[in-house]
Design a protein around this motif. Structure first.
Motif, PDB file in Angstrom:
ATOM      1  N   ALA A  58       0.827  -1.210   0.000  1.00  0.00           N
ATOM      2  CA  ALA A  58       0.000   0.000   0.000  1.00  0.00           C
ATOM      3  C   ALA A  58       0.859   1.256   0.000  1.00  0.00           C
ATOM      4  O   ALA A  58       0.558   2.234  -0.691  1.00  0.00           O
ATOM      5  CB  ALA A  58      -0.916  -0.004   1.215  1.00  0.00           C
ATOM      6  N   MET A  59       1.942   1.231   0.751  1.00  0.00           N
ATOM      7  CA  MET A  59       2.836   2.390   0.810  1.00  0.00           C
ATOM      8  C   MET A  59       3.507   2.649  -0.531  1.00  0.00           C
ATOM      9  O   MET A  59       3.671   3.799  -0.951  1.00  0.00           O
ATOM     10  CB  MET A  59       3.889   2.160   1.903  1.00  0.00           C
ATOM     11  CG  MET A  59       3.305   2.190   3.305  1.00  0.00           C
ATOM     12  SD  MET A  59       4.485   1.635   4.568  1.00  0.00           S
ATOM     13  CE  MET A  59       3.498   1.838   6.057  1.00  0.00           C
ATOM     14  N   ARG A  82       0.090  17.010   3.233  1.00  0.00           N
ATOM     15  CA  ARG A  82       0.158  17.679   1.923  1.00  0.00           C
ATOM     16  C   ARG A  82       1.568  17.522   1.348  1.00  0.00           C
ATOM     17  O   ARG A  82       2.555  17.579   2.063  1.00  0.00           O
ATOM     18  CB  ARG A  82      -0.187  19.149   2.098  1.00  0.00           C
ATOM     19  CG  ARG A  82      -0.222  19.946   0.792  1.00  0.00           C
ATOM     20  CD  ARG A  82      -0.581  21.389   1.072  1.00  0.00           C
ATOM     21  NE  ARG A  82      -1.926  21.513   1.607  1.00  0.00           N
ATOM     22  CZ  ARG A  82      -2.340  22.493   2.404  1.00  0.00           C
ATOM     23  NH1 ARG A  82      -1.481  23.418   2.794  1.00  0.00           N
ATOM     24  NH2 ARG A  82      -3.583  22.530   2.832  1.00  0.00           N
ATOM     25  N   GLY A  83       1.635  17.303   0.043  1.00  0.00           N
ATOM     26  CA  GLY A  83       2.938  17.236  -0.619  1.00  0.00           C
ATOM     27  C   GLY A  83       3.383  15.813  -0.917  1.00  0.00           C
ATOM     28  O   GLY A  83       2.570  14.881  -0.959  1.00  0.00           O
ATOM     29  N   THR A  84       4.672  15.644  -1.124  1.00  0.00           N
ATOM     30  CA  THR A  84       5.218  14.343  -1.512  1.00  0.00           C
ATOM     31  C   THR A  84       6.341  13.935  -0.555  1.00  0.00           C
ATOM     32  O   THR A  84       6.789  14.726   0.264  1.00  0.00           O
ATOM     33  CB  THR A  84       5.791  14.391  -2.937  1.00  0.00           C
ATOM     34  OG1 THR A  84       6.848  15.366  -2.988  1.00  0.00           O
ATOM     35  CG2 THR A  84       4.717  14.756  -3.955  1.00  0.00           C
ATOM     36  N   TYR A  85       6.747  12.694  -0.692  1.00  0.00           N
ATOM     37  CA  TYR A  85       7.877  12.189   0.082  1.00  0.00           C
ATOM     38  C   TYR A  85       8.752  11.371  -0.852  1.00  0.00           C
ATOM     39  O   TYR A  85       8.276  10.838  -1.864  1.00  0.00           O
ATOM     40  CB  TYR A  85       7.391  11.329   1.255  1.00  0.00           C
ATOM     41  CG  TYR A  85       6.583  10.112   0.854  1.00  0.00           C
ATOM     42  CD1 TYR A  85       7.194   8.876   0.629  1.00  0.00           C
ATOM     43  CD2 TYR A  85       5.192  10.195   0.680  1.00  0.00           C
ATOM     44  CE1 TYR A  85       6.462   7.777   0.253  1.00  0.00           C
ATOM     45  CE2 TYR A  85       4.447   9.093   0.307  1.00  0.00           C
ATOM     46  CZ  TYR A  85       5.083   7.877   0.106  1.00  0.00           C
ATOM     47  OH  TYR A  85       4.349   6.785  -0.275  1.00  0.00           O
ATOM     48  N   TYR A  87      -4.312   5.119   1.868  1.00  0.00           N
ATOM     49  CA  TYR A  87      -4.027   3.690   1.712  1.00  0.00           C
ATOM     50  C   TYR A  87      -3.701   3.036   3.058  1.00  0.00           C
ATOM     51  O   TYR A  87      -4.092   1.893   3.308  1.00  0.00           O
ATOM     52  CB  TYR A  87      -2.871   3.478   0.739  1.00  0.00           C
ATOM     53  CG  TYR A  87      -3.184   3.839  -0.695  1.00  0.00           C
ATOM     54  CD1 TYR A  87      -4.488   4.061  -1.109  1.00  0.00           C
ATOM     55  CD2 TYR A  87      -2.175   3.973  -1.647  1.00  0.00           C
ATOM     56  CE1 TYR A  87      -4.780   4.404  -2.416  1.00  0.00           C
ATOM     57  CE2 TYR A  87      -2.454   4.312  -2.970  1.00  0.00           C
ATOM     58  CZ  TYR A  87      -3.760   4.528  -3.341  1.00  0.00           C
ATOM     59  OH  TYR A  87      -4.044   4.863  -4.650  1.00  0.00           O
ATOM     60  N   THR A  88      -2.990   3.747   3.913  1.00  0.00           N
ATOM     61  CA  THR A  88      -2.683   3.219   5.246  1.00  0.00           C
ATOM     62  C   THR A  88      -3.965   2.965   6.024  1.00  0.00           C
ATOM     63  O   THR A  88      -4.139   1.927   6.673  1.00  0.00           O
ATOM     64  CB  THR A  88      -1.785   4.190   6.028  1.00  0.00           C
ATOM     65  OG1 THR A  88      -0.573   4.408   5.320  1.00  0.00           O
ATOM     66  CG2 THR A  88      -1.458   3.643   7.412  1.00  0.00           C
ATOM     67  N   TYR A  89      -4.877   3.915   5.933  1.00  0.00           N
ATOM     68  CA  TYR A  89      -6.177   3.801   6.603  1.00  0.00           C
ATOM     69  C   TYR A  89      -6.954   2.604   6.053  1.00  0.00           C
ATOM     70  O   TYR A  89      -7.501   1.801   6.814  1.00  0.00           O
ATOM     71  CB  TYR A  89      -6.964   5.096   6.378  1.00  0.00           C
ATOM     72  CG  TYR A  89      -8.203   5.259   7.223  1.00  0.00           C
ATOM     73  CD1 TYR A  89      -8.128   5.859   8.474  1.00  0.00           C
ATOM     74  CD2 TYR A  89      -9.438   4.839   6.756  1.00  0.00           C
ATOM     75  CE1 TYR A  89      -9.273   6.035   9.244  1.00  0.00           C
ATOM     76  CE2 TYR A  89     -10.584   5.003   7.516  1.00  0.00           C
ATOM     77  CZ  TYR A  89     -10.502   5.601   8.766  1.00  0.00           C
ATOM     78  OH  TYR A  89     -11.642   5.772   9.529  1.00  0.00           O
ATOM     79  N   ALA A  90      -6.959   2.467   4.720  1.00  0.00           N
ATOM     80  CA  ALA A  90      -7.721   1.385   4.073  1.00  0.00           C
ATOM     81  C   ALA A  90      -7.141   0.015   4.410  1.00  0.00           C
ATOM     82  O   ALA A  90      -7.887  -0.931   4.706  1.00  0.00           O
ATOM     83  CB  ALA A  90      -7.732   1.598   2.561  1.00  0.00           C
ATOM     84  N   GLY A 116       2.972   5.977  -4.271  1.00  0.00           N
ATOM     85  CA  GLY A 116       3.840   6.638  -5.239  1.00  0.00           C
ATOM     86  C   GLY A 116       4.421   7.963  -4.806  1.00  0.00           C
ATOM     87  O   GLY A 116       4.618   8.861  -5.628  1.00  0.00           O
ATOM     88  N   GLY A 117       4.670   8.121  -3.507  1.00  0.00           N
ATOM     89  CA  GLY A 117       5.279   9.361  -3.030  1.00  0.00           C
ATOM     90  C   GLY A 117       4.285  10.455  -2.697  1.00  0.00           C
ATOM     91  O   GLY A 117       4.687  11.541  -2.285  1.00  0.00           O
ATOM     92  N   ASP A 118       2.987  10.199  -2.835  1.00  0.00           N
ATOM     93  CA  ASP A 118       1.953  11.183  -2.524  1.00  0.00           C
ATOM     94  C   ASP A 118       1.501  10.984  -1.075  1.00  0.00           C
ATOM     95  O   ASP A 118       0.972   9.930  -0.723  1.00  0.00           O
ATOM     96  CB  ASP A 118       0.768  11.011  -3.481  1.00  0.00           C
ATOM     97  CG  ASP A 118      -0.266  12.112  -3.331  1.00  0.00           C
ATOM     98  OD1 ASP A 118      -0.649  12.408  -2.192  1.00  0.00           O
ATOM     99  OD2 ASP A 118      -0.706  12.661  -4.361  1.00  0.00           O
ATOM    100  N   LYS A 119       1.675  12.002  -0.233  1.00  0.00           N
ATOM    101  CA  LYS A 119       1.350  11.868   1.179  1.00  0.00           C
ATOM    102  C   LYS A 119      -0.142  11.602   1.416  1.00  0.00           C
ATOM    103  O   LYS A 119      -0.513  10.790   2.280  1.00  0.00           O
ATOM    104  CB  LYS A 119       1.761  13.135   1.941  1.00  0.00           C
ATOM    105  CG  LYS A 119       3.256  13.308   2.123  1.00  0.00           C
ATOM    106  CD  LYS A 119       3.537  14.536   2.981  1.00  0.00           C
ATOM    107  CE  LYS A 119       5.025  14.792   3.137  1.00  0.00           C
ATOM    108  NZ  LYS A 119       5.294  15.984   3.964  1.00  0.00           N
ATOM    109  N   LYS A 120      -0.998  12.267   0.645  1.00  0.00           N
ATOM    110  CA  LYS A 120      -2.442  12.073   0.823  1.00  0.00           C
ATOM    111  C   LYS A 120      -2.855  10.653   0.454  1.00  0.00           C
ATOM    112  O   LYS A 120      -3.672  10.025   1.146  1.00  0.00           O
ATOM    113  CB  LYS A 120      -3.217  13.089  -0.022  1.00  0.00           C
ATOM    114  CG  LYS A 120      -3.142  14.513   0.516  1.00  0.00           C
ATOM    115  CD  LYS A 120      -3.994  15.461  -0.314  1.00  0.00           C
ATOM    116  CE  LYS A 120      -3.922  16.880   0.253  1.00  0.00           C
ATOM    117  NZ  LYS A 120      -4.715  17.847  -0.545  1.00  0.00           N
TER     118      LYS A 120
END
Length: 427
Positions: A91-92, A208-211, A105-108, A96-100
Motif C-alpha cells: 500500500a505504501m 500535503r505534498g510528496t515524500y 491507503y494506510t487507513y484502508a 507513489g510518493g503522494d502523502k495524501k
C-alpha cells in the motif's frame, strides 16, 4: 457489597497504574484471587463458563478464551510469514510518493487487516511497519499513527470475531454469526467514513505534498514462504465461513477455530514456537477479569446499575441505542473495554424485555466497546499495546494530546454509527 467494590477498584488501579512494574495480567490475577475470597466455588466455575447446579452462565467463557487463543495462532502465523507486512508495504508503494494517497491507503489497509483478523493483531503488526516507513521517508508519523489506531478500533466492529468484546456480546446475546455482520456492516462503514473525513481535514497540512520513494524494500520479498501463507489464508477463510455454519448448527465456534489452528500446527510442525507466540498475558487477563466481574454480579452491584439504566431508557430501542453506545464507550475509559463488556453484558441482557431491546442493547455495546478505545489510550488493551509497540520504535504521543483528539473525533463517530444502527432497528 462494599468488599467486592473495593476489590474491583483495586484491580482497576493495578491494571491502569501498574505499580511495582506489574503488567496488566498480573494486576487482574491479583484482583481475581482477592475477589475469590467473596465467592463460592460454583461462582468461580460459572465465571469461567461452566454450568453448575446453581445456574448456567450467560457467557461460555472457556469457549471465548479458546477462540481467542486459536485466532492468535492463525494471525501470528500469517504475521510471521510476512503477509501483513506485505500488505502494508504494498500500500505504501502504491501511494507513489503522494502523502495524501499514503494516508488514505494506510487507513484502508488497516481497516482491511482488522476486519478479517482483529484490532490487536493489526496494532501489533502495523505499528512498527508504519513507524519505520515514516522514519525512512522523513514523514511526521503522528497523522499516520493516529489514523491507523482509530481505524483499527473501528473496523473491529465488522465481524463477530473481530474483537474479543464482540465475541463476549455475541455469545451472551446468542447473536447469529452472519446476522452480526449484516447488522454491523453499515454502522461500521459510517464510522469508518466519518472518522476518515474528520482526520483528513484535521491533518490536511501534515499530509500535503510528496515524500521521497525508497526502493530498498521489495514487497514480494517480504513473503517468507508462499505455501505457508496460503495455508494461513485458507485457515482464516475456513474460520470466517465455518463459524457461520457452526453458529447455525448451534455448535461452539471454538470447534471451527480449533480446526483452523490444528491445520496451522500440522503444516508448520513447530508447535512449541507457535504456542509461545500466543499472548498468554491476554488470556490470564481475560480469565481473571471474569472472576472479578462475577463478584460484582453476586454482590448485587449489577442489579443496581441495571435499574438506573432502565429508568433512563425504558424499553425504547432508539433511546437505548444512543445511550448505551455513548455510555459504554465512556465507561471503557473508566474500567477498560474488556471488564466493561463483561460487566455490562449481564446487566443489559437482564433488563431487555423484548427482542428489539435485546438487539439494541447488544449492538450498542458492540459500538461502545470498540469505539470507546479511541477516547483515551487506556480505554482498551489495544491502546496499551499500541503505546508499548510505539515506544519500542522510539515514538510516543502525549496522553493529553491523544485525549483531546479522541474527545473531538470519537463522540461524533459514535453518534454516526449509533444513528445508522437505530435506523436499522426501526426499519
Amino acid at each position: 457489597m462494599i468488599g467486592e467494590i473495593v476489590v474491583f477498584i483495586l484491580t482497576y488501579f493495578l491494571i491502569m497504574v501498574r505499580p511495582w512494574k506489574l503488567n496488566e495480567a498480573t494486576g487482574a490475577l491479583l484482583g481475581a484471587v482477592l475477589m475469590s475470597l467473596f465467592l463460592q466455588p460454583h461462582h468461580i466455575l460459572e465465571a469461567l463458563g461452566f454450568s453448575t447446579e446453581y445456574g448456567t452462565p450467560l457467557v461460555t467463557t472457556w469457549n471465548v478464551v479458546l477462540m481467542l487463543i486459536e485466532l492468535m495462532v492463525i494471525s501470528t502465523f500469517l504475521d510471521d510469514y510476512g503477509f501483513f507486512e506485505y500488505c502494508a508495504v504494498k500500500a505504501m508503494h502504491l501511494a507513489g510518493g503522494d502523502k495524501k494517497k499514503l494516508f488514505t491507503y494506510t487507513y484502508a489497509v488497516t481497516c482491511f487487516i482488522t476486519a478479517f483478523t482483529s484490532n490487536d493483531i493489526a496494532i501489533l503488526t502495523l505499528t512498527p511497519i508504519i513507524l519505520k516507513f515514516c522514519r525512512r521517508a522523513g514523514l511526521d508519523a503522528k497523522p499516520f499513527m493516529y489514523s491507523f489506531f482509530f481505524a483499527a478500533n473501528i473496523a473491529s466492529m465488522f465481524l463477530y470475531i473481530g474483537n474479543l468484546t464482540n465475541i463476549l456480546i455475541g455469545d451472551a446475546f446468542k447473536l447469529g454469526y452472519f446476522d452480526f455482520t449484516v447488522y454491523m456492516f453499515l454502522p461500521t462503514m459510517a464510522a469508518i467514513i466519518v472518522n476518515f473525513v474528520i482526520f483528513y481535514y484535521m491533518f490536511k497540512d501534515e499530509v500535503r505534498g510528496t515524500y521521497p520513494m525508497s526502493c530498498d524494500v521489495n514487497a514480494r520479498e517480504l513473503i517468507k514462504d508462499r505455501p505457508m501463507v496460503a495455508v494461513g489464508l485458507a485457515a482464516l477463510v475456513l474460520v470466517l465461513i465455518g463459524c457461520g455454519f457452526a453458529n447455525w448448527l448451534t455448535l461452539p465456534l471454538s470447534v471451527v477455530t480449533t480446526i483452523g489452528a490444528l491445520a496451522i500446527y500440522i503444516a508448520e510442525r513447530k508447535p512449541v514456537m507457535r504456542t509461545r507466540r500466543i499472548s498468554w498475558r491476554v488470556v490470564v487477563f481475560v480469565l481473571s477479569l471474569f472472576i472479578v466481574v462475577k463478584g460484582l454480579e453476586v454482590s448485587g452491584v449489577n442489579a443496581i446499575v441495571g435499574g438506573v439504566i432502565l429508568s433512563i431508557v425504558g424499553q425504547n430501542p432508539v433511546y437505548t441505542t444512543f445511550f448505551i453506545s455513548m455510555a459504554s464507550a465512556f465507561l471503557c475509559n473508566v474500567v477498560n473495554n474488556i471488564p466493561m463488556t463483561a460487566m455490562m453484558v449481564p446487566i443489559t441482557s437482564g433488563i431487555a424485555a423484548t427482542p428489539e431491546m435485546a438487539l439494541a442493547m447488544a449492538y450498542s455495546l458492540v459500538i461502545g466497546s470498540n469505539l470507546g478505545a479511541n477516547i483515551t489510550i487506556t480505554g482498551a488493551l489495544a491502546g496499551i499495546l499500541w503505546l508499548e509497540c510505539a515506544k519500542a520504535e522510539k515514538w510516543s504521543t502525549g496522553v493529553s494530546e491523544f485525549i483531546k483528539t479522541g474527545l473531538i473525533v470519537t463522540p461524533v463517530v459514535i453518534f454516526s454509527s449509533a444513528m445508522v444502527l437505530a435506523l436499522e432497528l426501526c426499519i
